[in-house]
Write an enzyme that holds these catalytic residues in place. Structure first.
Site, PDB file in Angstrom:
ATOM      1  N   HIS A  27       0.852  -1.194   0.000  1.00 33.65           N
ATOM      2  CA  HIS A  27       0.000   0.000   0.000  1.00 33.65           C
ATOM      3  C   HIS A  27       0.887   1.243   0.000  1.00 33.65           C
ATOM      4  CE1 HIS A  27      -4.103   1.723   1.227  1.00 33.65           C
ATOM      5  NE2 HIS A  27      -3.306   2.773   1.052  1.00 33.65           N
ATOM      6  N   HIS A 216      -9.968   0.662  -0.284  1.00 36.31           N
ATOM      7  CA  HIS A 216      -9.758   1.483   0.900  1.00 36.31           C
ATOM      8  C   HIS A 216     -11.022   1.398   1.762  1.00 36.31           C
ATOM      9  CE1 HIS A 216      -6.314   3.303  -1.121  1.00 36.31           C
ATOM     10  NE2 HIS A 216      -6.051   4.014  -0.029  1.00 36.31           N
ATOM     11  N   GLU A 219     -10.806   3.027   7.389  1.00 34.58           N
ATOM     12  CA  GLU A 219      -9.779   3.997   7.799  1.00 34.58           C
ATOM     13  C   GLU A 219     -10.473   5.128   8.550  1.00 34.58           C
ATOM     14  OE1 GLU A 219      -6.198   6.747   5.885  1.00 34.58           O
ATOM     15  OE2 GLU A 219      -7.798   6.002   4.592  1.00 34.58           O
ATOM     16  N   ASP A 308       1.832   3.943   2.915  1.00 35.72           N
ATOM     17  CA  ASP A 308       0.747   4.797   2.431  1.00 35.72           C
ATOM     18  C   ASP A 308       1.298   5.934   1.586  1.00 35.72           C
ATOM     19  OD1 ASP A 308      -1.867   5.473   1.984  1.00 35.72           O
ATOM     20  OD2 ASP A 308      -2.223   6.355   3.949  1.00 35.72           O
TER      21      ASP A 308
END
Length: 370
Positions: A27, A216, A219, A308
């Site tokens: 990721h 995604h 989060e 990320d």
């Protein structure tokens, strides 16, 4: 008769040594990992005058400060500047090439890099041209890394923005380029108000073509996002997924109780693409010390370590691993397990995953463990 010397002990688990360990990254956003100096140079070449600083150090500090607001929405705003300088063939190729170089220098042996082609059309490029030039950059970077003695493999994930309406088009693009370096599909962007189920036709296209995708989810938004990503959309992996802990309670005696969704994620071995520093910056977790990474690891979820956005978080894979090791008292065997988790979850053929695990990861960590 001389006594043989004692076997060497484990190598110190510090940043210089961790950089030598083989690492796998699932990721990482291409537009979140630019070198600050490159942002400045590309802005000058393409005439972009919206940068908040005019020297590399100050610009790097601005990105880290702006991204650390505790808000995912504010965090995402920083990408306006990096995306703005990635609108030409030269810019895309350079950013992709330097991405590979930086990861290889950090000891990464396998990485999946994602970006949203639909955000790079402002200067007239087509979606196919955007992907083509980005893949050329990855190829150049891989070849240059090999010449420098670093063997690294890059897979590209094409991302659709969840607030837009081009996900089916991007899914078709991913399938079209899957034999040329694209290994999967993703959706990203602000979760609240943009559920993954809005993009079912894109995920159905991926499944119909036996193609991989991650989403995604979990989060900034909680369990409903994760549930939709898995139950309705069929995600192979969860991008972040840190909020799965909303379905886990821990008793005073330390015993964990998992709800149905958490049990399902663990039972199905659905990989979690956890990004510790980023999760703190966006407010998904309050601090690294209170990050549920260790809880999830101890409960044997398939946790993976990820960056990320290396620019916004001022981080690298090695730094993420050192932070986790220091915070949760991990050793080399733990870092090896997290790396093997990532390779097991990669979107490349099984024999290729196995080769990296058996020929690169295990020997590399065995050497460091002493």
């Amino acid at each position: 008769m001389s006594t043989p010397p004692p076997p060497p002990g484990p190598a110190p688990l510090d940043l210089p040594t961790v950089r030598t360990a083989p690492k796998a990254l699932l990721h990482d956003h291409l537009d979140g990992g630019l070198r600050p100096a490159t942002v400045l140079e590309l802005a000058h070449h393409c005439g972009y005058d919206g940068l908040p600083a005019d020297d590399a150090d100050t610009l790097a500090g601005w990105f880290a400060e702006a991204a650390g607001s505790g808000s995912l929405e504010r965090y995402l705003q920083t990408f306006a500047h990096t995306v703005a300088v990635m609108q030409t063939p030269e810019g895309l190729q350079r950013v992709a090439r330097e991405c590979v170089a930086d990861l290889a220098a950090d000891g990464v042996v396998y990485a999946e890099i994602r970006f949203a082609p639909e955000q790079h059309l402002e200067r007239g490029l087509t979606l196919d041209e955007v992907v083509h030039h980005t893949l050329l950059g990855f190829e150049d970077g891989t070849a240059q890394a090999r010449d420098a003695g670093h063997d690294i493999r890059i897979g590209c994930l094409l991302t659709a923005m969840r607030h837009a309406a081009r996900s089916r088009e991007i899914a078709e693009l991913a399938v079209r380029f899957r034999d040329r370096g694209v290994v999967g599909f993703d959706i990203a962007g602000a979760e609240a108000g943009h559920p993954p189920s809005r993009h079912l036709d894109a995920f159905e296209h991926m499944r119909a073509n036996n193609a991989h995708f991650t989403i995604h989810a979990g989060e900034a938004f909680g369990l409903p996002s994760i549930h939709e990503a898995i139950a309705f959309c069929g995600a192979d992996r969860l991008g972040h997924g840190v909020r799965i802990t909303d379905d886990i309670s821990v008793d005073d005696d330390g015993r964990a109780r998992l709800g149905r969704l958490a049990n399902y994620v663990r039972d199905k071995r659905i990989p979690l693409e956890l990004c510790p520093s980023s999760n703190v910056q966006t407010g998904a977790v309050p601090s690294l010390e209170r990050h549920p990474f260790d809880l999830l690891a101890r409960l044997r979820f398939r946790v993976t370590v990820n960056t990320d956005n290396r620019l916004m978080s001022a981080t690298s894979m090695s730094e993420e691993m050192v932070k986790l090791a220091s915070t949760f008292d991990y050793g080399w065997s733990d870092l090896e397990r997290f790396t093997i988790n990532a390779m097991k979850s990669a979107f490349i053929p099984f024999p290729d995953r196995l080769r990296v695990i058996e020929e690169v990861v295990k020997p590399g960590y065995a050497l460091l463990a002493g």
